[in-house]
Design a protein around this motif. Structure first.
Motif, PDB file in Angstrom:
ATOM      1  N   THR A 150       0.806  -1.215   0.000  1.00 22.68           N
ATOM      2  CA  THR A 150       0.000   0.000   0.000  1.00 22.68           C
ATOM      3  C   THR A 150       0.842   1.270   0.000  1.00 22.68           C
ATOM      4  OG1 THR A 150      -0.164  -0.107   2.420  1.00 22.68           O
ATOM      5  CG2 THR A 150      -1.946  -1.121   1.132  1.00 22.68           C
ATOM      6  N   ARG A 151       2.010   1.222   0.602  1.00 22.99           N
ATOM      7  CA  ARG A 151       2.839   2.434   0.686  1.00 22.99           C
ATOM      8  C   ARG A 151       4.034   2.433  -0.264  1.00 22.99           C
ATOM      9  NH1 ARG A 151       3.846  -0.496   5.381  1.00 22.99           N
ATOM     10  NH2 ARG A 151       6.028  -1.077   5.782  1.00 22.99           N
ATOM     11  N   ALA A 152       4.344   1.310  -0.846  1.00 21.91           N
ATOM     12  CA  ALA A 152       5.457   1.243  -1.806  1.00 21.91           C
ATOM     13  C   ALA A 152       5.100   0.225  -2.883  1.00 21.91           C
ATOM     14  CB  ALA A 152       6.761   0.873  -1.098  1.00 21.91           C
ATOM     15  N   ARG A 153       4.168   0.619  -3.733  1.00 18.71           N
ATOM     16  CA  ARG A 153       3.677  -0.295  -4.766  1.00 18.71           C
ATOM     17  C   ARG A 153       4.797  -0.764  -5.690  1.00 18.71           C
ATOM     18  NH1 ARG A 153      -2.041   0.104  -5.468  1.00 18.71           N
ATOM     19  NH2 ARG A 153      -1.867  -0.595  -7.639  1.00 18.71           N
ATOM     20  N   TRP A 154       5.764   0.115  -5.946  1.00 17.81           N
ATOM     21  CA  TRP A 154       6.835  -0.246  -6.872  1.00 17.81           C
ATOM     22  C   TRP A 154       7.688  -1.381  -6.319  1.00 17.81           C
ATOM     23  CZ3 TRP A 154      11.847   0.304  -5.181  1.00 17.81           C
ATOM     24  CH2 TRP A 154      12.065   1.137  -4.089  1.00 17.81           C
ATOM     25  N   VAL A 155       7.834  -1.447  -4.984  1.00 19.90           N
ATOM     26  CA  VAL A 155       8.585  -2.545  -4.373  1.00 19.90           C
ATOM     27  C   VAL A 155       7.838  -3.860  -4.581  1.00 19.90           C
ATOM     28  CG1 VAL A 155       9.446  -3.510  -2.204  1.00 19.90           C
ATOM     29  CG2 VAL A 155       9.691  -1.060  -2.674  1.00 19.90           C
ATOM     30  N   ALA A 158       8.033  -4.797  -8.362  1.00 17.12           N
ATOM     31  CA  ALA A 158       9.354  -5.258  -8.781  1.00 17.12           C
ATOM     32  C   ALA A 158       9.665  -6.644  -8.218  1.00 17.12           C
ATOM     33  CB  ALA A 158      10.424  -4.261  -8.341  1.00 17.12           C
ATOM     34  N   ALA A 159       9.454  -6.813  -6.921  1.00 15.85           N
ATOM     35  CA  ALA A 159       9.733  -8.104  -6.297  1.00 15.85           C
ATOM     36  C   ALA A 159       8.763  -9.169  -6.799  1.00 15.85           C
ATOM     37  CB  ALA A 159       9.644  -7.984  -4.778  1.00 15.85           C
ATOM     38  N   LEU A 193      13.611  -2.596 -12.835  1.00 20.51           N
ATOM     39  CA  LEU A 193      12.537  -1.628 -12.608  1.00 20.51           C
ATOM     40  C   LEU A 193      12.499  -1.198 -11.144  1.00 20.51           C
ATOM     41  CD1 LEU A 193       9.652  -3.188 -14.742  1.00 20.51           C
ATOM     42  CD2 LEU A 193      10.874  -1.056 -15.205  1.00 20.51           C
ATOM     43  N   GLY A 194      12.709  -2.160 -10.252  1.00 21.68           N
ATOM     44  CA  GLY A 194      12.734  -1.846  -8.830  1.00 21.68           C
ATOM     45  C   GLY A 194      13.887  -0.928  -8.472  1.00 21.68           C
ATOM     46  N   CYS A 195      15.077  -1.200  -9.016  1.00 24.71           N
ATOM     47  CA  CYS A 195      16.243  -0.355  -8.758  1.00 24.71           C
ATOM     48  C   CYS A 195      16.011   1.060  -9.284  1.00 24.71           C
ATOM     49  CB  CYS A 195      17.487  -0.963  -9.404  1.00 24.71           C
ATOM     50  SG  CYS A 195      18.061  -2.487  -8.614  1.00 24.71           S
ATOM     51  N   ALA A 196      15.441   1.164 -10.483  1.00 25.71           N
ATOM     52  CA  ALA A 196      15.187   2.478 -11.072  1.00 25.71           C
ATOM     53  C   ALA A 196      14.150   3.250 -10.259  1.00 25.71           C
ATOM     54  CB  ALA A 196      14.716   2.312 -12.516  1.00 25.71           C
ATOM     55  N   ALA A 197      13.090   2.563  -9.853  1.00 23.40           N
ATOM     56  CA  ALA A 197      12.043   3.225  -9.064  1.00 23.40           C
ATOM     57  C   ALA A 197      12.589   3.649  -7.704  1.00 23.40           C
ATOM     58  CB  ALA A 197      10.849   2.286  -8.894  1.00 23.40           C
TER      59      ALA A 197
END
Length: 209
Positions: A150-155, A158-159, A193-197
């Motif tokens: 909910t607070r870090a959708r990109w994580v 990516a994972a 994508l995770g690293c870039a975000a």
């Protein structure tokens, strides 16, 4: 490469708003699966991508993806039988998961330390304790990604992408073949994508201060 391109095109097309886009999505998935059976992961990556871009993920889509996954898996297995390339039965399923988990963790770490690359790494020599630790690390990554959804959708995206993309390699035994670099294209994309975000989030935080 064809499988990876087909999966990526399917995910990108699914996020569009064009009429009849699901026909194009099905065509992209077919291209991917006909190139490499492990491309059935598209059935999990498409709903994940829709969730990440905040598009509605309908129950019918999830059910259809599950049915499609089973059908494509069956067809892929049947094609191997026809070609006399039977799945390996030389190790127990638990042993296979442990070794493959070690390969996944090693390849993930190689994103940060590329100097570890070698064309002939012998995973059979890895101690059992390290194999168990690798499986535990993957499970921990999955739990952590879920908790921050909910607070870090990109994580989570990516994972989740990286983990979903390696599922076939964890459960299907292939003769004398552990996960290697050229089979890591799709999982690698999720990590990048995770690293870039993450770098972008740190940049915005630094600018805010």
């Amino acid at each position: 490469l064809l499988a990876a391109i087909g999966v990526l095109l399917a995910c990108l097309t699914a996020t569009g708003r064009q009429a009849g886009r699901w026909i194009a999505v099905a065509g992209c998935v077919a291209l991917a699966v006909l190139s490499k059976e492990s491309a059935v992961v598209a059935c999990g990556l498409i709903p994940l991508t829709l969730w990440h871009v905040r598009r509605p993920v309908r129950t019918s889509l999830l059910v259809g993806a599950g049915v499609g996954l089973m059908v494509l898996w069956y067809v892929g297995g049947w094609m191997r039988l026809v070609n006399h390339e039977l799945y390996a039965r030389e190790t127990l399923a638990a042993d296979w998961v442990l070794v493959q988990s070690t390969a996944v963790v090693r390849l993930m770490l190689m994103v940060l330390v590329p100097g570890w690359q070698t064309p002939d790494y012998d995973y059979d020599l890895v101690p059992l304790a390290w194999r168990g630790l690798s499986l535990a690390l993957l499970a921990l990554l999955a739990v952590a990604a879920w908790r921050v959804r909910t607070r870090a959708r990109w994580v989570t995206f990516a994972a989740g992408w990286a983990l979903v993309a390696v599922v076939p390699r964890l459960v299907i035994q292939t003769p004398r073949s552990y996960l290697n670099e050229h089979q890591f294209y799709l999982p690698l994309l999720g990590l990048l994508l995770g690293c870039a975000a993450g770098a972008d989030a740190l940049r915005h935080r630094a600018l805010a201060h």
